[in-house]
Design a protein around this motif. Structure first.
Motif, PDB file in Angstrom:
ATOM      1  N   HIS A  37      28.370  33.585  46.177  1.00  0.00           N
ATOM      2  CA  HIS A  37      29.139  32.664  46.545  1.00  0.00           C
ATOM      3  C   HIS A  37      28.136  31.471  47.206  1.00  0.00           C
ATOM      4  O   HIS A  37      27.803  31.467  48.355  1.00  0.00           O
ATOM      5  N   HIS A  63      27.279  38.431  41.506  1.00  0.00           N
ATOM      6  CA  HIS A  63      28.445  38.185  42.512  1.00  0.00           C
ATOM      7  C   HIS A  63      27.858  37.519  43.711  1.00  0.00           C
ATOM      8  O   HIS A  63      27.386  37.986  44.789  1.00  0.00           O
ATOM      9  N   HIS A  98      33.129  44.919  44.626  1.00  0.00           N
ATOM     10  CA  HIS A  98      32.785  45.377  45.848  1.00  0.00           C
ATOM     11  C   HIS A  98      33.569  46.934  46.137  1.00  0.00           C
ATOM     12  O   HIS A  98      34.499  46.671  47.280  1.00  0.00           O
ATOM     13  N   ASP A 104      27.661  40.191  46.586  1.00  0.00           N
ATOM     14  CA  ASP A 104      28.608  39.415  47.458  1.00  0.00           C
ATOM     15  C   ASP A 104      27.920  38.358  48.755  1.00  0.00           C
ATOM     16  O   ASP A 104      28.613  38.415  49.711  1.00  0.00           O
TER      17      ASP A 104
HETATM   18 ZN   LIG Z   1      32.647  37.731  46.730  1.00  0.00          ZN
END
Ligand SMILES: [Zn+2]
Length: 452
Positions: free
Chosen positions: A70, A68, A247, A321
């Motif tokens: 970005h 996960h 998450h 994340d």
């Molecule tokens: Zn995310």
């Protein structure tokens, strides 16, 4: 180049033992378990191209698989890009990552997805896969996804950065019924968040609350998470989808998951992130908008429950994340304009090593992502597997500092935190890409394959 990693303390599949590992042609060729109190057996002769690495006193673990992230490319490369963030990844012991579709343009067609794979082939130091993003109108693209080549479909059931909200019920039904691969979901209920926002604005206008970072868990509440997660799980069960809820940030949501079936047989699984285990609402005062993220970091009780859930098997994986923003995009003086998300991939191992023992860390960050996504020959230290390996010094004593950030945005929410582990060597596909603070960038990572 071949490598002989000598006298390491291997942590793998629940066991911890001293062994030497021979890496050849990108694979783990041989694992030689050392006899207790006996002389080292690892003193054979090797081809001249074999480099011996003395790993005495260090821990050898499988490379971390971060499901996960970005990395912001394409379109948001003032914050981060695949090259810079994959450097931060390997420096943190992460050898494979799976990147989210809320870039510019959003990754919502097979063509745009392929463009990302092409970019990564050129630029990434770590192995990679990319999610295709679901929208209210791209089901025809979703059904074309090859489950052996693509990690999954990302579904935002609640808006977050990038506005890819899927809120049409008939679309959700078809998605859960027809998706050819795993659905990874961001679950926060939009209606609840909207009502809370209106309420907080109203109270602020009367001077009854201050709209600083500490308001975030009162806007993005536990109820918003639970409502959306339980809806996603209900639909997945009804339509037989493979659902991974990302998450998890609340104690209440833990009741939605099971720990009485083996991970490989689960159809509903869960992820949490290091920041929900490290920070709680008391940290908003010191960290402010630096730790604003979606879902919000919640109470001390939630944090404690999530930590316990790692031990109980209610949480299956740790993903970071990793979501870089420039510090000036975060530290505005306005709650509503401050961006949600922060970088973390470089420090996930260091933070988790403060919280759990190494066998559990390896299970949550290496083995379980490999099992859950059915990744081909990675995530374990096994002969014949790809040599994604990390050496960790657990006797280090250092302080996380913005000065040492490899992420392009150049700061960390963990700045100032004392840690006791340090990644010294990272191998990706048998290539030593990170060695005591130095990057070797000749080779690129490869596309992950899935046995589905
Ligand atoms: Zn995310």
């Amino acid at each position: 180049m071949n490598y002989y990693i000598k006298n390491a303390t291997l942590v793998n599949e629940g066991q911890t033992f001293v062994a030497s590992v021979f890496v050849s042609d990108g694979k783990i060729a041989k694992i030689i378990r050392e006899k207790e109190d006996g002389p080292s057996t690892g003193s054979g002769t090797f081809a001249p191209s074999t480099q011996v690495i003395d790993a005495t006193g260090k821990y050898l673990i499988p490379g971390i698989i971060d499901e996960h992230v970005h990395f912001r490319e394409p379109g948001l490369t003032h914050k981060a890009d695949i090259y810079t963030e994959s450097r931060a990844a390997v420096a943190g012991g992460v050898t494979s990552f799976m990147d989210m579709p809320n870039t510019v343009p959003q990754t919502t067609t097979q063509e745009l997805l392929q463009q990302k794979f092409d970019l990564a082939a050129e630029k990434s130091l770590a192995n990679y896969s990319f999610y295709l993003g679901a929208t209210n109108d791209n089901l025809d693209e979703i059904v074309k996804t090859d489950p052996k080549q693509v990690c999954g479909i990302k579904l935002f059931m609640g808006s977050s950065t990038g506005n890819m909200l899927v809120d049409k019920n008939e679309v959700l039904v078809r998605l859960f019924r027809e998706s050819p691969c795993l659905i990874a979901a961001h679950c926060e209920d939009e209606q609840t968040i909207h009502e809370n926002t209106v309420c907080c604005k109203d109270l602020a206008s009367k001077g009854e609350v201050i709209l600083d970072a500490s308001i975030h868990p009162f806007v993005r509440t536990m109820e918003a998470c639970y409502r959306s997660s339980s809806k996603a799980i209900d639909m997945a069960e009804k339509f037989g989808a493979r659902l991974h809820v990302l998450h998890i940030s609340t104690q209440k949501e833990l009741s939605l998951f099971r720990n009485d079936i083996p991970l490989k047989d689960k159809k509903i699984t869960s992820e949490t992130c290091p920041h929900y285990l490290w920070f709680d609402n008391h940290d908003y005062e010191g960290k402010g908008f630096a730790i604003k993220c979606n879902p919000a970091i919640k109470s001390h009780r939630d944090k404690e429950a999530l930590l316990q859930a790692l031990h109980d098997g209610l949480i299956d994986t740790i993903g970071t994340d990793h979501a870089p923003h420039l510090l000036e995009e975060k530290m505005t003086d306005d709650y509503f304009t401050s961006k949600s998300g922060f970088p973390s991939i470089q420090h996930s191992l260091e933070i988790m090593a403060e919280l759990v023992d190494m066998p559990l860390l390896v299970q949550l960050m290496c083995h379980n992502p490999a099992i859950l996504y059915q990744i081909d020959r990675r995530g374990f230290i096994r002969e014949g597997y790809h040599a994604d390996l990390v050496l960790v010094d657990l006797n280090a004593n250092g302080c996380i500092s913005n000065v040492n950030e490899y992420s392009k945005c150049g700061w960390s929410p963990y700045d100032g935190i004392q840690v006791h582990s340090k990644v010294t060597h990272t191998f990706v596909n048998g290539n030593l890409v990170f060695e005591n603070g130095i990057f070797h960038e000749e080779e690129r990572g490869v596309r992950l394959c899935f046995n589905r």
